[in-house]
Design a protein around this motif. Sequence first.
Motif, short mmCIF file in Angstrom:
data_model
loop_
_atom_site.label_atom_id
_atom_site.label_comp_id
_atom_site.label_asym_id
_atom_site.label_seq_id
_atom_site.Cartn_x
_atom_site.Cartn_y
_atom_site.Cartn_z
N TYR A 23 0.84 -1.20 0.00
CA TYR A 23 0.00 0.00 0.00
C TYR A 23 0.88 1.24 0.00
O TYR A 23 2.06 1.20 0.35
N VAL A 25 0.23 5.73 0.61
CA VAL A 25 -0.67 6.84 0.88
C VAL A 25 -0.13 8.09 0.21
O VAL A 25 1.04 8.42 0.35
N LYS A 191 -2.23 -0.13 10.55
CA LYS A 191 -2.00 1.31 10.57
C LYS A 191 -3.26 2.01 10.08
O LYS A 191 -3.84 1.62 9.06
N VAL A 193 -5.25 4.98 8.32
CA VAL A 193 -4.99 5.98 7.29
C VAL A 193 -5.75 7.25 7.67
O VAL A 193 -6.96 7.36 7.44
N VAL A 195 -6.00 11.08 6.96
CA VAL A 195 -5.57 11.97 5.87
C VAL A 195 -6.59 13.08 5.64
O VAL A 195 -7.77 12.93 5.96
N LEU A 201 -5.36 6.44 -1.12
CA LEU A 201 -4.77 5.19 -0.64
C LEU A 201 -4.73 4.21 -1.79
O LEU A 201 -5.76 3.94 -2.42
N HIS A 209 -6.56 -5.41 4.96
CA HIS A 209 -7.07 -4.10 5.33
C HIS A 209 -8.47 -4.25 5.87
O HIS A 209 -9.07 -5.33 5.78
#
Length: 301
Positions: A23, A25, A191, A193, A195, A201, A209
């Motif tokens: 992945y 970001v 983790k 995300v 943002v 992403l 996920h």
Amino acid sequence: MSTAAKHEALDETVLGQWRRHGYAVVPRFIPKALVGRALQEIWKTYPTDAELRAKPRRYSGLLEDPEQLQMEFPFAAPTLNDLATHPAFGTFGAGAFGHNDVVLTQAATWVKYAGVGDFEQGMHLDYQGNTLVVPRADADYEQINAILYLTDVTADMGPTCVVSREQTKGLPVWPAFRTRQLDPGIYKQEKKVLVPAGSLLLFSMSTFHRASQITAETGARVSLHLIFRSSRHAFAGFYLYSKLGEKPELGKFVQRASVEQRALLGFPRPGNAYWTAETLAGVGLRYPKMDMKPYRVGVGK
């Protein structure tokens, strides 16, 4: 394409992160003005959070069936269509696959309202609805998943949680879902995300996920979900957009789209052996407002 011309580059650094971790970001992938136009289009179909709470009976269908919170491509609005076929995705796919035969196989918006529905998910891989086999995490067997967040994603607005592939090496891809009870370790590696609006992403079919619960009391979370694959492997992918060829919204978009945007929908590129004097004439009749010049190059020589 004017609406999505400016963007943060999906460069080699992003591609390297995607390959290593499964992945990547990209903060503020698109500018605020473009996010604003996309949201204006969204709110023509769905109520804002304030509207929903002011008149819940008017929108009782959304409250009773959160599945109605998703809307699929082709959209009636131009900005959303342009974002789903953003040229940067084709470029990124070409880097990931080693060729530019990249197609879009799914595009959908998703509006989530605080207090409406249960959005908590278990850790999973997305491939079950996109292939009858299992993902192969190399070369052009990969599929690229993308989530473009059109609103800020804070800790209380249901952030996506991802796990680096470095943490899941050796873990079988089947079963595709992992529960906290049987696989608590994978949840410890996730983790969140977090943002700002306009961020992106990117992840793969072999990246674990999940969506998390919205704990805020009010607010709406809006995102655009996309999947791209190599056109050379027809055993993968949600569907081809030829399935929706009779929809007037798709015909309208095809006529105003760029060559690269059409290619992402599976439209033959200029120079493809498909193009002959006969097919040029026929496609021109089907899409009378489409610029056929790029596809005429080399035909009849």
